[in-house]
Design an enzyme around this catalytic site. Structure first.
Site, PDB file in Angstrom:
ATOM      1  N   GLY A  57       1.175  -1.348  -0.159  1.00  0.00           N
ATOM      2  CA  GLY A  57       0.067   0.317  -0.014  1.00  0.00           C
ATOM      3  C   GLY A  57       0.983   1.257   0.309  1.00  0.00           C
ATOM      4  O   GLY A  57       1.629   0.935  -0.081  1.00  0.00           O
ATOM      5  N   PRO A  58       0.374   2.746  -0.042  1.00  0.00           N
ATOM      6  CA  PRO A  58       1.099   3.593  -0.167  1.00  0.00           C
ATOM      7  C   PRO A  58       2.182   3.648   1.140  1.00  0.00           C
ATOM      8  O   PRO A  58       1.456   3.715   2.057  1.00  0.00           O
ATOM      9  CB  PRO A  58       0.086   4.523  -0.507  1.00  0.00           C
ATOM     10  CG  PRO A  58      -1.307   4.210  -0.660  1.00  0.00           C
ATOM     11  CD  PRO A  58      -1.226   2.773  -0.400  1.00  0.00           C
ATOM     12  N   PRO A  59       3.165   4.462   0.888  1.00  0.00           N
ATOM     13  CA  PRO A  59       3.686   4.906   2.519  1.00  0.00           C
ATOM     14  C   PRO A  59       2.668   5.638   3.209  1.00  0.00           C
ATOM     15  O   PRO A  59       1.895   6.529   2.791  1.00  0.00           O
ATOM     16  CB  PRO A  59       4.733   5.868   1.863  1.00  0.00           C
ATOM     17  CG  PRO A  59       4.520   6.020  -0.128  1.00  0.00           C
ATOM     18  CD  PRO A  59       3.188   5.644  -0.368  1.00  0.00           C
ATOM     19  N   GLY A  60       2.565   5.205   4.412  1.00  0.00           N
ATOM     20  CA  GLY A  60       2.290   6.265   5.498  1.00  0.00           C
ATOM     21  C   GLY A  60       1.241   5.471   6.394  1.00  0.00           C
ATOM     22  O   GLY A  60       0.592   6.006   7.021  1.00  0.00           O
ATOM     23  N   LYS A  63       1.585   0.015   7.293  1.00  0.00           N
ATOM     24  CA  LYS A  63       2.413  -1.072   7.212  1.00  0.00           C
ATOM     25  C   LYS A  63       3.584  -1.538   8.497  1.00  0.00           C
ATOM     26  O   LYS A  63       3.256  -2.495   9.272  1.00  0.00           O
ATOM     27  CB  LYS A  63       3.154  -1.181   5.763  1.00  0.00           C
ATOM     28  CG  LYS A  63       2.375  -0.982   4.437  1.00  0.00           C
ATOM     29  CD  LYS A  63       2.323  -1.402   3.306  1.00  0.00           C
ATOM     30  CE  LYS A  63       4.043  -0.163   2.925  1.00  0.00           C
ATOM     31  NZ  LYS A  63       3.393   1.071   2.875  1.00  0.00           N
ATOM     32  N   THR A  64       4.293  -0.941   8.551  1.00  0.00           N
ATOM     33  CA  THR A  64       5.332  -1.204   9.955  1.00  0.00           C
ATOM     34  C   THR A  64       4.432  -1.424  11.093  1.00  0.00           C
ATOM     35  O   THR A  64       5.079  -2.080  11.632  1.00  0.00           O
ATOM     36  CB  THR A  64       6.111  -0.339   9.801  1.00  0.00           C
ATOM     37  OG1 THR A  64       6.537   0.012   8.701  1.00  0.00           O
ATOM     38  CG2 THR A  64       7.812  -0.455  11.215  1.00  0.00           C
ATOM     39  N   GLU A 281      -4.629  32.252  -7.722  1.00  0.00           N
ATOM     40  CA  GLU A 281      -5.769  31.418  -6.846  1.00  0.00           C
ATOM     41  C   GLU A 281      -6.990  31.138  -6.799  1.00  0.00           C
ATOM     42  O   GLU A 281      -7.650  30.806  -7.104  1.00  0.00           O
ATOM     43  CB  GLU A 281      -5.107  30.997  -5.469  1.00  0.00           C
ATOM     44  CG  GLU A 281      -3.409  30.635  -5.151  1.00  0.00           C
ATOM     45  CD  GLU A 281      -3.233  29.465  -5.295  1.00  0.00           C
ATOM     46  OE1 GLU A 281      -3.973  28.778  -5.546  1.00  0.00           O
ATOM     47  OE2 GLU A 281      -1.668  29.150  -5.961  1.00  0.00           O
ATOM     48  N   HIS A 284      -8.554  29.119  -9.910  1.00  0.00           N
ATOM     49  CA  HIS A 284      -8.641  27.717  -9.182  1.00  0.00           C
ATOM     50  C   HIS A 284      -9.579  27.618  -8.434  1.00  0.00           C
ATOM     51  O   HIS A 284     -10.402  26.458  -8.675  1.00  0.00           O
ATOM     52  CB  HIS A 284      -7.254  27.226  -7.956  1.00  0.00           C
ATOM     53  CG  HIS A 284      -5.853  26.774  -8.705  1.00  0.00           C
ATOM     54  ND1 HIS A 284      -5.380  25.826  -9.596  1.00  0.00           N
ATOM     55  CD2 HIS A 284      -4.644  27.147  -9.007  1.00  0.00           C
ATOM     56  CE1 HIS A 284      -4.507  26.062 -10.571  1.00  0.00           C
ATOM     57  NE2 HIS A 284      -3.675  26.361  -9.588  1.00  0.00           N
ATOM     58  N   ASP A 355       1.154  23.925 -12.139  1.00  0.00           N
ATOM     59  CA  ASP A 355       0.034  23.593 -12.428  1.00  0.00           C
ATOM     60  C   ASP A 355      -0.149  23.150 -14.197  1.00  0.00           C
ATOM     61  O   ASP A 355      -0.798  21.507 -14.141  1.00  0.00           O
ATOM     62  CB  ASP A 355      -0.805  24.518 -12.775  1.00  0.00           C
ATOM     63  CG  ASP A 355      -1.002  26.082 -11.297  1.00  0.00           C
ATOM     64  OD1 ASP A 355      -0.719  24.775 -10.736  1.00  0.00           O
ATOM     65  OD2 ASP A 355      -1.511  26.682 -11.282  1.00  0.00           O
TER      66      ASP A 355
HETATM   67  P1  ADP Z   1       4.379   2.866   6.360  1.00  0.00           P
HETATM   68  O1  ADP Z   1       4.995   1.448   7.078  1.00  0.00           O
HETATM   69  O2  ADP Z   1       2.813   1.851   5.928  1.00  0.00           O
HETATM   70  O3  ADP Z   1       4.797   3.589   5.543  1.00  0.00           O
HETATM   71  P2  ADP Z   1       3.886   3.465   8.736  1.00  0.00           P
HETATM   72  O4  ADP Z   1       3.391   2.278   9.457  1.00  0.00           O
HETATM   73  O5  ADP Z   1       5.321   3.555   9.328  1.00  0.00           O
HETATM   74  O6  ADP Z   1       3.812   3.493   7.549  1.00  0.00           O
HETATM   75  O7  ADP Z   1       3.357   4.690   9.755  1.00  0.00           O
HETATM   76  C1  ADP Z   1       3.980   5.635  10.379  1.00  0.00           C
HETATM   77  C2  ADP Z   1       3.075   6.708  11.692  1.00  0.00           C
HETATM   78  O8  ADP Z   1       1.825   6.425  10.468  1.00  0.00           O
HETATM   79  C3  ADP Z   1       2.824   5.740  12.929  1.00  0.00           C
HETATM   80  O9  ADP Z   1       3.658   5.693  13.143  1.00  0.00           O
HETATM   81  C4  ADP Z   1       1.299   5.636  12.955  1.00  0.00           C
HETATM   82  O10 ADP Z   1       1.671   6.524  14.178  1.00  0.00           O
HETATM   83  C5  ADP Z   1       0.291   6.271  12.367  1.00  0.00           C
HETATM   84  N1  ADP Z   1      -0.288   5.468  11.330  1.00  0.00           N
HETATM   85  C6  ADP Z   1      -0.189   5.122   9.950  1.00  0.00           C
HETATM   86  N2  ADP Z   1      -0.937   4.576   9.659  1.00  0.00           N
HETATM   87  C7  ADP Z   1      -2.107   4.373  10.748  1.00  0.00           C
HETATM   88  C8  ADP Z   1      -2.865   3.721  11.044  1.00  0.00           C
HETATM   89  N3  ADP Z   1      -4.001   2.402  10.354  1.00  0.00           N
HETATM   90  N4  ADP Z   1      -3.816   4.186  12.249  1.00  0.00           N
HETATM   91  C9  ADP Z   1      -3.098   5.019  13.299  1.00  0.00           C
HETATM   92  N5  ADP Z   1      -1.846   5.352  13.421  1.00  0.00           N
HETATM   93  C10 ADP Z   1      -1.061   5.295  11.980  1.00  0.00           C
HETATM   94 ZN    ZN Z   2      -1.521  27.061  -9.300  1.00  0.00          ZN
HETATM   95 MG    MG Z   3       7.420   1.613   7.118  1.00  0.00          MG
END
Ligand code: ADP
Ligand code: ZN
Ligand code: MG
Length: 552
Positions: A57-60, A63-64, A281, A284, A355
């Site tokens: 899935g997308p970053p953040g 997953k970790t 702006e 837009h 843009d």
């Molecule tokens: P990934 O590994 O997918 O890039 P991380 O697990 O490192 O993302 O997420 C980074 C931080 O973002 C986590 O430590 C948490 O604080 C927050 N976060 C991300 N997704 C969630 C979620 N589903 N629920 C709660 N916190 C989340």
């Molecule tokens: Zn613009």
């Molecule tokens: Mg990660």
């Protein structure tokens, strides 16, 4: 020395309750927890639990966090490495570290081995180009050998994470290896609310229920990490103002800061430049108001932030299916900043370059990956990051289609703003006076009476139009002498009429609840109809092409 520092081991305190908004993923992983806690229950019945789970899935998106929560829930050690650590290493070090990692893991079983960014070592060989990286490959092989060597009594579960599942080598995804795939997508509105609730813990809000709901509503497209960041920035903002609780204003400020960077008070701007930015702006924002399928701006500002000189913040809607009309409107809104500058000052500044980039990438996406251009056809342009061998003519027609789509969006933006000039002026002048406008103010200012004028009802891709020999020329208003100061009481400039009518779209993509139907009537070709689920639609186009080639 480098071999010693290989894997990090921890005993995570994270639990499933800390991960919100991805219940399906949690459900899948709960099974792994049961296995780690009580493996005999499965073995007694001859069940072989998967040794490899891939989270994609997308970053953040967490997953970790999820992988740690599995270890936390099961109460087992968590070994972690990142695929990127294996890149650029001395010969032989990568495989040796892998071996070492798995040996240690086996000794501490039951446990979790987490391989982050697995695409760095598990990239498909074809996508790596010529030659390839021997070190990377032998590291990957070492990992596969270790996984193949697991017996059913080895209580080691390998969890890997990637945001490029499509890039992975097929060898990784074979049964017995990473045969469980769990998608961790961007959260939808309820998911965002749940994540915000988790992170609001220990951060007092003035009006938690209303504010979190509102933030969840306007933060479409944000990942869990973005949301956590927004709340943190909001808390900092509230502390800076010496407040006892976080108020809505702090949350909006937090969102702006998390997405665009801090406000730059020091950026000195001349009066004329402020004017250009305000009109840009306002362009837009007004275009978004006028486009029926586009999200409306929740706030616009001409205070510089990060790289941006001005900013319109849209409450993106959670949308899984993109229609040609919606993509067209996104491009119209994207080009509207330029259009407003052109209409008002007779020229476009460098501030509008970004843009153009955005509109171009939308158009390219529509033509190259969505197969939305009947002229180019349902061709697959890229696979696993590598371009297919395209004919020169195809490549040229792709470029021409991209230019045409962006030009049409620009023309539509010019028409739209020209027809609503009083609103454009009112919005820009209000911005100049207040620097920042909220949703309510935007609505008040744009509610001036005007001739109803909607964006063109043409779809992005009119098809049965004869192939164009030359790119369609862009119709711009005649270049008048630059007028840096535009007087609001001046007569609106006439805009040239559009050239030619655009005909209807024969490739109709109708979205029904959870299904997509793609129909392409073409005179000389058999009619092809697919009914598939939305996510599979693209794959099916690909499969259909392959089938046709085989048949023909
Ligand atoms: P990934 O590994 O997918 O890039 P991380 O697990 O490192 O993302 O997420 C980074 C931080 O973002 C986590 O430590 C948490 O604080 C927050 N976060 C991300 N997704 C969630 C979620 N589903 N629920 C709660 N916190 C989340
Ligand atoms: Zn613009
Ligand atoms: Mg990660």
């Amino acid at each position: 020395g480098r071999m010693r520092e290989s894997a990090r081991v921890e005993a995570p305190a994270v639990r499933f309750a800390d991960v919100a908004g991805c219940d399906e993923a949690v459900e899948e992983l709960a099974e792994v927890v049961t296995f780690l806690k009580d493996g005999s229950r499965f073995r007694r019945l001859g069940a072989r639990m998967p040794h490899g789970v891939i989270l994609h899935g997308p970053p953040g998106t967490g997953k970790t966090l999820l992988a740690k929560a599995v270890a936390g829930e099961a109460g087992v050690p968590f070994f972690s490495v990142s695929g990127s650590e294996f890149v650029e290493m001395y010969v032989g070090v990568g495989p040796a570290r892998m071996r070492d990692l798995f040996q240690k893991a086996k000794k501490s079983a039951p446990c979790i081995v987490f391989v982050d960014e697995i695409d760095a070592i598990g990239r498909a060989r074809s996508a790596a180009g010529m030659g390839g990286n021997d070190e990377r490959e032998s590291t990957l092989n070492q990992m596969l050998v270790a996984m193949d060597g697991f017996s059913s009594s080895d209580e080691v579960v390998v969890i890997a994470a990637t945001n490029r599942l499509d890039m992975l080598d097929k060898a990784l995804l074979r049964p017995g290896r990473f045969d469980r795939r769990v998608e961790v997508g961007l959260p939808r509105e309820e998911g965002r609310l749940a994540i915000l609730r988790v992170h609001a813990h220990g951060r007092p809000l003035a009006d938690p229920e209303a504010d979190l709901g509102r933030l969840a509503h306007v933060s479409g497209g944000c990942s869990g990490a973005d949301l956590a960041n927004i709340l943190n920035e909001a808390a900092i903002q509230a502390a800076r103002h010496d407040r006892d609780a976080i108020v809505w204003d702090d949350l909006v400020e937090g969102q702006l800061k998390a997405l665009a960077g801090p406000e730059k008070k020091a950026k000195v701007m001349s009066g004329a430049e402020r004017r250009v930015i305000a009109y840009h702006e306002a362009g837009h924002c007004l275009a978004a108001e006028l486009c029926p399928t586009h999200a409306k701006a929740s706030r616009i500002t001409i205070l510089a932030r990060g790289q941006a000189l001005g900013l319109a913040l849209y409450g993106q809607t959670d949308q899984l299916l993109l229609s040609p009309q919606h993509l067209h409107e996104r491009m119209v809104v994207g080009m509207a900043g330029r259009a407003a500058e052109q209409l008002t000052f007779g020229q476009v500044t460098s501030g509008a370059a970004n843009d153009l980039e955005q509109a171009n990438s939308i158009a390219r996406h529509a033509v190259e990956t969505l197969g939305f251009s009947p002229r180019v056809g349902q061709i697959l342009v890229r696979q696993r990051g590598a371009e297919m061998g395209l004919a020169e003519a195809t490549r040229r027609s792709i470029d021409e289609e991209v230019v045409r789509l962006v030009d049409e969006a620009y023309r539509d933006a010019l028409d739209l703003l020209a027809a609503h000039r009083p609103q454009l002026v009112a919005l820009a002048e209000a911005l100049l006076a207040r620097e920042q406008l909220e949703r309510a103010q935007i609505e008040r200012v744009t509610a001036l009476p005007s001739a109803p004028r909607q964006p063109a009802d043409h779809q992005v891709l009119p098809t049965d139009r004869p192939p164009v020999a030359e790119p369609v020329p862009v119709l711009l208003p005649a270049p008048s002498a630059p007028r840096p100061e535009w007087a609001p009481d001046e007569e609106p400039e006439p805009v040239p009429a559009r050239r030619g009518r655009l005909r209807r779209l024969p490739a109709t993509v109708t979205a029904a609840a959870g299904s997509v139907r793609i129909r392409r009537p073409r005179a000389r070709r058999p009619q092809v109809t697919f009914v598939t689920d939305a996510v599979g639609a693209f794959r099916d186009i690909r499969a259909a092409r392959r089938g046709r080639r085989l048949a023909g």
